[in-house]
Design an enzyme around this catalytic site. Structure first.
Site, PDB file in Angstrom:
ATOM      1  CG  HIS A  22      12.049  -3.793   2.626  1.00 47.89           C
ATOM      2  ND1 HIS A  22      13.405  -3.616   2.677  1.00 47.89           N
ATOM      3  CD2 HIS A  22      11.622  -3.760   3.912  1.00 47.89           C
ATOM      4  CE1 HIS A  22      13.785  -3.473   3.933  1.00 47.89           C
ATOM      5  NE2 HIS A  22      12.729  -3.556   4.703  1.00 47.89           N
ATOM      6  CG  ASP A  78      16.773   5.476   8.229  1.00 48.85           C
ATOM      7  OD1 ASP A  78      16.031   5.415   9.228  1.00 48.85           O
ATOM      8  OD2 ASP A  78      17.381   4.496   7.771  1.00 48.85           O
ATOM      9  NE  ARG A  84      14.311   4.752  15.626  1.00 51.42           N
ATOM     10  CZ  ARG A  84      14.034   3.937  14.588  1.00 51.42           C
ATOM     11  NH1 ARG A  84      14.530   4.167  13.391  1.00 51.42           N
ATOM     12  NH2 ARG A  84      13.254   2.907  14.766  1.00 51.42           N
ATOM     13  CB  SER A 107      13.477   3.787   9.880  1.00 49.14           C
ATOM     14  OG  SER A 107      14.678   3.136   9.577  1.00 49.14           O
ATOM     15  CE  LYS A 160      16.338   2.046   5.875  1.00 50.36           C
ATOM     16  NZ  LYS A 160      16.826   1.683   7.175  1.00 50.36           N
TER      17      LYS A 160
END
Ligand code: URA
Length: 437
Positions: A82, A161, A168, A183, A187
């Protein structure tokens, strides 16, 4: 449990208990807690912070708010990668086929781009017919057969989220380390991999502009991943200028193909090998970084990684002709060269400005609904540290409308800083592994 009491508790700087966090997330997801109370809680967290235990509980509660993908039907160690997002970041396009060519399963969920950073899915849609709308069964079958599949993020992936991030975003509470880390990791953990490698970017085009913040975020995420029972490591990489030369969907795909042909830009390939080596190590296919890098290099030298990209595009209904004939991928009609006006060295290229130039051309999304133009973007001709003479071309703008091209041109000019000295670029700032937290 009253939400009012929890807000008061956090306001006083006390730690929330696991059950309190779980209940709060479940109630917020189902609509029993209103946005105004959750906003107050997010703001209290911004001021008082959360400790490591609270952050882990929050992550797991968000992970469990939707479906957690079960990838146990795929044999082998599934390692996910990621990136916290950057300009010109086509690392996944290069790395995924390299890793798959080594027989390591890559079962990846990817997002679309929003704002000035592009998404892997948008880039892959340069291949006509390519789809990421795979059923779970087809996704698993493809990984078992060819070791690589990429699926779009499903709506039921960490829905808590999704709701919280949107809140947010409009309440000035995005920028808090525990909230960002939980967050992202909620995921990633819901996407079902056995191990995770994180590319945490730092610099002008990154979410974390300061290196110390990037290290802090990396540590927080590595702590969460390992706390959740998944081996997790992070590589902190430079995003103080765009990665590689190409920014824009088809331009980036062309650069990725060039890279798989052994002609990748130096900075991009450094990041590819640093991340790739960690993935190979976590997949237990090598014992040392050197051995892992050698295996990765061989996938390019042998052509195996390029062939894997073609196999993958075909397996997801795409036309793989462009893999071997990249000049036939989407292009642009208007081409403007950005000229340099002084002698010196490129001392900075503000990545965010280049990303915004590409966005202006229609290469990115201003809103989730925006259509993107795959052929437009910026091709840098000079990178940081390069010597440039008056009149030389710094970059080329690829557009489909002259008006947009002119606006993008101005942004590219603003992005380049020319100085008297060649600066050094250290692409890999450090690695955070299980032992560094
Ligand atoms: N990206 C995410 O997914 N979440 C954040 O909070 C910030 C960046």
């Amino acid at each position: 449990m009253r939400m009012y009491d929890l807000i008061e508790k956090k306001k006083q700087g006390l730690a929330l208990a696991k059950t309190e966090i779980e209940q709060m997330i479940a109630d917020y997801t189902s609509g029993r807690i209103p946005d105004y109370q959750m906003s107050a809680m997010m703001m209290a967290i911004c001021f008082q912070g959360m400790n490591a235990e609270e952050t882990l509980h929050l992550t797991l509660a968000m992970r469990d708010s939707g479906t957690v993908l079960d990838l146990s039907a795929i044999s082998g160690i599934k390692v996910d990668k990621h990136s916290t997002g950057g300009v010109g970041d086509k690392t996944s396009l290069v790395l995924a086929p390299m890793i798959a060519a080594l027989g390591i399963p890559v079962a990846k969920m990817s997002g679309r781009g929003l704002g000035h950073t592009g998404g892997t899915i948008d880039k892959l849609e340069c291949f006509p017919g390519f789809t990421t709308g795979l059923s779970k069964e087809r996704f698993i079958q493809n990984v078992n057969q060819i070791k690589l599949a990429i699926m779009g993020q499903t709506a039921d992936l960490a829905p808590a989220d999704k709701k919280l991030y949107a809140l947010r975003d409009v309440t000035a509470t995005v920028n808090q380390m525990s909230l960002i880390a939980s967050s992202i990791m909620s995921k990633k953990l819901a996407a079902g991999a056995d191990a995770i490698v994180l590319d945490v970017k730092t610099g002008s085009g990154a979410f974390m502009q300061q290196e110390a913040d990037a290290f802090a975020l990396a540590k927080e995420m590595v702590r969460i991943g390992n706390g959740a029972g998944k081996r997790t490591r992070a590589v902190i990489t430079d995003m103080d200028q765009p990665l590689g030369f190409a920014v824009g969907n088809a331009l980036e795909v062309k650069e990725a193909i060039l890279s798989l042909n052994g002609q990748g830009p130096k900075d991009l390939m450094e990041v590819v090998y640093a991340l790739g080596a960690q993935m190979v190590l976590l997949a237990q296919k090598a014992e040392t970084r050197e051995e892992a890098e050698a295996l990765l290099k061989e996938t390019i030298a042998s052509g195996a990684a390029l062939n894997k990209l073609a196999e993958f595009v075909k397996a997801q209904d795409g036309d793989a002709h462009g893999v071997f004939h990249p000049q036939e991928l989407p292009g642009a009609n208007v081409i403007l060269e950005v000229k340099n006006t002084q002698n010196g060295y490129v001392s900075r290229i503000l990545a965010e400005e280049i990303g915004l130039a590409s966005l202006l051309l229609g290469g990115g999304r201003e809103t989730k609904e925006s259509e993107i133009d795959l052929g437009v973007g910026i091709l840098l001709k000079k990178k940081r540290g390069d010597r440039v003479a008056d009149g030389e071309t710094l970059a080329v703008v690829y557009a489909n409308e002259m008006e947009q091209a002119i606006k993008a041109y101005a942004k590219v000019v603003k992005a380049y800083e020319i100085g008297a000295y060649a600066g050094e670029t250290l692409m890999i700032k450090g690695i955070v592994d299980e032992n560094c937290i």
